[in-house]
Design an enzyme around this catalytic site. Structure first.
Site, PDB file in Angstrom:
ATOM      1  N   GLY A 125       0.809  -1.219   0.000  1.00  0.00           N
ATOM      2  CA  GLY A 125       0.000   0.000   0.000  1.00  0.00           C
ATOM      3  C   GLY A 125       0.833   1.255   0.000  1.00  0.00           C
ATOM      4  N   THR A 127       0.297   3.849  -2.898  1.00  0.00           N
ATOM      5  CA  THR A 127      -0.469   4.925  -3.549  1.00  0.00           C
ATOM      6  C   THR A 127      -1.581   5.447  -2.639  1.00  0.00           C
ATOM      7  OG1 THR A 127       0.005   3.886  -5.661  1.00  0.00           O
ATOM      8  CG2 THR A 127      -1.739   5.526  -5.638  1.00  0.00           C
ATOM      9  N   ALA A 131      -1.097  10.915  -3.589  1.00  0.00           N
ATOM     10  CA  ALA A 131       0.296  10.475  -3.721  1.00  0.00           C
ATOM     11  C   ALA A 131       0.365   9.265  -4.635  1.00  0.00           C
ATOM     12  CB  ALA A 131       0.882  10.144  -2.351  1.00  0.00           C
ATOM     13  N   GLY A 132       0.630   9.509  -5.919  1.00  0.00           N
ATOM     14  CA  GLY A 132       0.795   8.417  -6.878  1.00  0.00           C
ATOM     15  C   GLY A 132       2.223   8.453  -7.376  1.00  0.00           C
ATOM     16  N   SER A 133       2.423   9.080  -8.547  1.00  0.00           N
ATOM     17  CA  SER A 133       3.793   9.241  -9.064  1.00  0.00           C
ATOM     18  C   SER A 133       4.647   9.974  -8.031  1.00  0.00           C
ATOM     19  CB  SER A 133       3.778  10.070 -10.351  1.00  0.00           C
ATOM     20  OG  SER A 133       2.884   9.531 -11.274  1.00  0.00           O
ATOM     21  N   GLU A 371       2.791   0.755 -11.409  1.00  0.00           N
ATOM     22  CA  GLU A 371       4.206   0.654 -10.990  1.00  0.00           C
ATOM     23  C   GLU A 371       5.079   1.670 -11.727  1.00  0.00           C
ATOM     24  OE1 GLU A 371       5.997  -3.037  -9.828  1.00  0.00           O
ATOM     25  OE2 GLU A 371       4.033  -3.973  -9.658  1.00  0.00           O
ATOM     26  N   THR A 373       4.251   5.383 -14.145  1.00  0.00           N
ATOM     27  CA  THR A 373       3.723   5.685 -15.479  1.00  0.00           C
ATOM     28  C   THR A 373       4.870   5.793 -16.484  1.00  0.00           C
ATOM     29  OG1 THR A 373       3.918   8.065 -15.122  1.00  0.00           O
ATOM     30  CG2 THR A 373       1.838   7.038 -14.430  1.00  0.00           C
ATOM     31  N   GLU A 375       5.615   8.343 -18.085  1.00  0.00           N
ATOM     32  CA  GLU A 375       6.304   9.614 -17.820  1.00  0.00           C
ATOM     33  C   GLU A 375       7.318   9.460 -16.689  1.00  0.00           C
ATOM     34  OE1 GLU A 375       3.029   9.245 -18.163  1.00  0.00           O
ATOM     35  OE2 GLU A 375       2.687  10.297 -20.046  1.00  0.00           O
TER      36      GLU A 375
HETATM   37  C1  LIG Z   1      -5.320  -1.657 -11.326  1.00  0.00           C
HETATM   38  C2  LIG Z   1      -4.307  -0.914 -10.517  1.00  0.00           C
HETATM   39  C3  LIG Z   1      -3.515  -1.586  -9.603  1.00  0.00           C
HETATM   40  C4  LIG Z   1      -2.610  -0.882  -8.789  1.00  0.00           C
HETATM   41  N1  LIG Z   1      -1.922  -1.537  -7.808  1.00  0.00           N
HETATM   42  C5  LIG Z   1      -1.220  -0.824  -6.896  1.00  0.00           C
HETATM   43  C6  LIG Z   1      -0.657  -1.452  -5.721  1.00  0.00           C
HETATM   44  O1  LIG Z   1      -0.768  -2.664  -5.540  1.00  0.00           O
HETATM   45  N2  LIG Z   1      -0.016  -0.673  -4.809  1.00  0.00           N
HETATM   46  C7  LIG Z   1       0.129   0.671  -4.967  1.00  0.00           C
HETATM   47  O2  LIG Z   1       0.719   1.315  -4.106  1.00  0.00           O
HETATM   48  N3  LIG Z   1      -0.366   1.306  -6.085  1.00  0.00           N
HETATM   49  C8  LIG Z   1      -1.049   0.593  -7.032  1.00  0.00           C
HETATM   50  N4  LIG Z   1      -1.594   1.220  -8.138  1.00  0.00           N
HETATM   51  C9  LIG Z   1      -1.392   2.661  -8.296  1.00  0.00           C
HETATM   52  C10 LIG Z   1      -0.498   3.041  -9.473  1.00  0.00           C
HETATM   53  O3  LIG Z   1       0.824   2.661  -9.218  1.00  0.00           O
HETATM   54  C11 LIG Z   1      -0.684   4.550  -9.682  1.00  0.00           C
HETATM   55  O4  LIG Z   1      -1.970   4.740 -10.238  1.00  0.00           O
HETATM   56  C12 LIG Z   1       0.376   5.132 -10.604  1.00  0.00           C
HETATM   57  O5  LIG Z   1       1.639   5.106  -9.994  1.00  0.00           O
HETATM   58  C13 LIG Z   1       0.054   6.574 -11.005  1.00  0.00           C
HETATM   59  O6  LIG Z   1      -0.301   7.361  -9.904  1.00  0.00           O
HETATM   60  P1  LIG Z   1      -1.646   8.244  -9.970  1.00  0.00           P
HETATM   61  O7  LIG Z   1      -2.755   7.353 -10.400  1.00  0.00           O
HETATM   62  O8  LIG Z   1      -1.782   8.956  -8.685  1.00  0.00           O
HETATM   63  O9  LIG Z   1      -1.394   9.276 -11.142  1.00  0.00           O
HETATM   64  P2  LIG Z   1      -0.593  10.709 -11.016  1.00  0.00           P
HETATM   65  O10 LIG Z   1       0.672  10.500 -10.317  1.00  0.00           O
HETATM   66  O11 LIG Z   1      -1.547  11.709 -10.471  1.00  0.00           O
HETATM   67  O12 LIG Z   1      -0.359  11.004 -12.535  1.00  0.00           O
HETATM   68  C14 LIG Z   1      -1.328  11.551 -13.420  1.00  0.00           C
HETATM   69  C15 LIG Z   1      -0.602  11.839 -14.732  1.00  0.00           C
HETATM   70  O13 LIG Z   1       0.381  12.868 -14.534  1.00  0.00           O
HETATM   71  C16 LIG Z   1       1.631  12.407 -14.983  1.00  0.00           C
HETATM   72  N5  LIG Z   1       2.708  13.000 -14.158  1.00  0.00           N
HETATM   73  C17 LIG Z   1       2.791  13.024 -12.802  1.00  0.00           C
HETATM   74  N6  LIG Z   1       3.912  13.644 -12.425  1.00  0.00           N
HETATM   75  C18 LIG Z   1       4.553  14.028 -13.550  1.00  0.00           C
HETATM   76  C19 LIG Z   1       5.781  14.711 -13.835  1.00  0.00           C
HETATM   77  N7  LIG Z   1       6.585  15.120 -12.850  1.00  0.00           N
HETATM   78  N8  LIG Z   1       6.114  14.917 -15.128  1.00  0.00           N
HETATM   79  C20 LIG Z   1       5.316  14.488 -16.114  1.00  0.00           C
HETATM   80  N9  LIG Z   1       4.165  13.832 -15.928  1.00  0.00           N
HETATM   81  C21 LIG Z   1       3.778  13.606 -14.668  1.00  0.00           C
HETATM   82  C22 LIG Z   1       1.571  10.896 -14.843  1.00  0.00           C
HETATM   83  O14 LIG Z   1       2.544  10.255 -15.663  1.00  0.00           O
HETATM   84  C23 LIG Z   1       0.142  10.639 -15.296  1.00  0.00           C
HETATM   85  O15 LIG Z   1       0.075  10.631 -16.697  1.00  0.00           O
HETATM   86  C24 LIG Z   1      -2.460   0.521  -8.974  1.00  0.00           C
HETATM   87  C25 LIG Z   1      -3.234   1.200  -9.921  1.00  0.00           C
HETATM   88  C26 LIG Z   1      -4.179   0.506 -10.668  1.00  0.00           C
HETATM   89  C27 LIG Z   1      -5.055   1.280 -11.602  1.00  0.00           C
END
Ligand SMILES: Cc1cc2nc3c(=O)[nH]c(=O)nc-3n(C[C@H](O)[C@H](O)[C@H](O)COP(=O)(O)OP(=O)(O)OC[C@H]3O[C@@H](n4cnc5c(N)ncnc54)[C@H](O)[C@@H]3O)c2cc1C
Length: 387
Positions: A125, A127, A131-133, A371, A373, A375
């Site tokens: 856990g 994300t 807090a994603g990327s 895991e 994106t 980007e």
């Molecule tokens: C089916 C599924 C399973 C998953 N399993 C897990 C899991 O087991 N554990 C876990 O922790 N997470 C998990 N995730 C989360 C996944 O890793 C995140 O969705 C992913 O890392 C992107 O984060 P976000 O969705 O918050 O997008 P954001 O980080 O908000 O990104 C949105 C967009 O902005 C872009 N972006 C962000 N920052 C920048 C930058 N500095 N420069 C250029 N572009 C940028 C991104 O590339 C993307 O296109 C899962 C997601 C899904 C959908």
């Protein structure tokens, strides 16, 4: 340099998993996808084959293999069913591997035999809603109180976090603040083991996803979740660095899964192009179709070489971060591009859900996101170039 020919042992493993994927997984894939049901029976058989223990030593109930063995298995599963493949990937690389890499002896003894045998699943856990990327945006907190960690926060999209056999989720949480060189206060993030039966831990309603419908993904709520202090995984404040290294490895595993998906699209397209006739001949006789499939094969092959290279470096103890990022990006794009082209080869049937290429079309998009994106991979590669 002799190229990337598989040793007999690796080839045997790959062939065994391929047979299993074709004969056991594929026949029930469409049903689980349509019903959005977790394939317990398939997972049980994968556990019996030892797939959840592939990269772990025998002393912890593992198979004594390595990360490349896991990747080969994921490629073969990803070819026919990405939901099943991600269940294994997340179970091993995100669920059990952090315990193996950073756990104390007691933590390893407690969790690894259970996880490596596939009797139980663990999730990771990281994300959160904000807090994603940018995982530094973590808001979940863990404070020390009377020999316990008290955890509060929300997690998003956590794979394997709510199945009937899920027993553990490792969560990242802010455990303090430290003064940085510029005088600002930086968050200290740590990783903590949370057994899923701990009061206050809740896997919320599963997502209604575009694809990976037979895999298990939930938002999590942690409300005054109290676990013993000894559940800290790795050093306090090192959680950020630790999960980054787990993600580096995980990218090789995801790249392997994506390579399998890309190859699955090639194999299905070749078969269909030989059977389907239009204007008096097989559609594969038209260069527009044969070139499309040839390009798909080139993408799958390139993706495979990229993940073999990253895995070989990792196993040799060489730096592999950039190569893993390249492999993840190239393979994820190969899967998505091949899925799009395969549905074109299949014409209208490619748009019908029960056809495997249609499932790959829905499933593959997340390979460019999960895991890290595309980007994020580009950021890692550019950083290595000094940009
Ligand atoms: C089916 C599924 C399973 C998953 N399993 C897990 C899991 O087991 N554990 C876990 O922790 N997470 C998990 N995730 C989360 C996944 O890793 C995140 O969705 C992913 O890392 C992107 O984060 P976000 O969705 O918050 O997008 P954001 O980080 O908000 O990104 C949105 C967009 O902005 C872009 N972006 C962000 N920052 C920048 C930058 N500095 N420069 C250029 N572009 C940028 C991104 O590339 C993307 O296109 C899962 C997601 C899904 C959908």
């Amino acid at each position: 340099m002799t190229g990337f020919e598989l040793s007999e042992e690796y080839q045997d493993l790959s062939d065994t998993v391929r047979d299993f994927a074709d004969n056991v997984v594929a026949p029930v894939s469409a049903k689980h996808d349509e019903e959005h049901s977790f394939p317990y029976d398939v997972v049980k058989q994968m556990a019996e084959m030892g797939l959840f223990g592939l990269p772990f030593p025998e002393e912890f109930g593992g198979m004594g293999g390595d990360y490349f063995a896991l990747a080969l298995a994921l490629e073969q599963l990803g070819r026919v069913d990405q939901s099943v493949a991600i269940t294994l990937e997340a179970g091993v690389s995100l669920g059990a591997m952090p315990v193996y890499r950073f756990g104390t002896d007691a933590q390893k003894q407690e969790w690894l035999p259970l996880l490596a045998s596939g009797q139980a699943l663990a999730g990771f856990g990281l994300t959160e809603p904000e807090a994603g990327s940018d995982a530094g945006g973590t808001k979940t907190t863990a404070r020390r109180e009377d020999g316990s960690w008290v955890i509060n926060g929300n997690k998003e999209f956590i794979t394997n976090s709510g199945t009937d056999i899920t027993r553990l989720v490792t969560v990242t949480a802010v455990t303090g603040r430290k003064e940085a060189a510029d005088g600002s206060l930086r968050k200290e993030i740590s990783t903590i083991l949370v057994p899923t039966d701990t009061p206050g831990f809740k896997a919320e309603k599963p997502y209604n996803k575009v694809g990976w419908n037979a895999s298990d993904t939930h938002p999590l709520t942690l409300k005054d979740v109290r676990v013993p202090e000894e559940n800290l995984l790795g050093e306090e404040g090192r959680g950020y660095a630790n999960f980054l290294s787990i993600l580096d490895e995980g990218r090789i595993a995801i790249a392997a899964l994506a390579t399998g998906a890309a190859q699955g699209c090639v194999d299905l397209s070749v078969k269909y192009a030989r059977e389907r006739r239009a204007f008096g001949q097989e559609i594969g006789k038209y260069q527009a179709i044969s070139f499309k499939i040839a390009r798909m094969e080139a993408r799958a092959h390139t993706a495979r070489l990229a993940y073999y290279d990253a895995a070989a470096r990792m196993l040799a103890g060489k730096p592999f971060k950039t190569q893993a990022a390249i492999a993840k990006m190239v393979a994820g794009e190969a899967a998505m591009d091949n899925a799009r082209d395969a549905t074109q080869v299949f014409g209208g049937y490619g748009f019908i859900n029960e056809f495997t290429v249609a499932r790959h079309y829905r499933d593959s998009k997340i390979l460019e996101v999960g895991e890290g994106t595309t980007e994020v991979q580009l950021m890692l590669i550019a950083r290595e170039l000094g940009l």
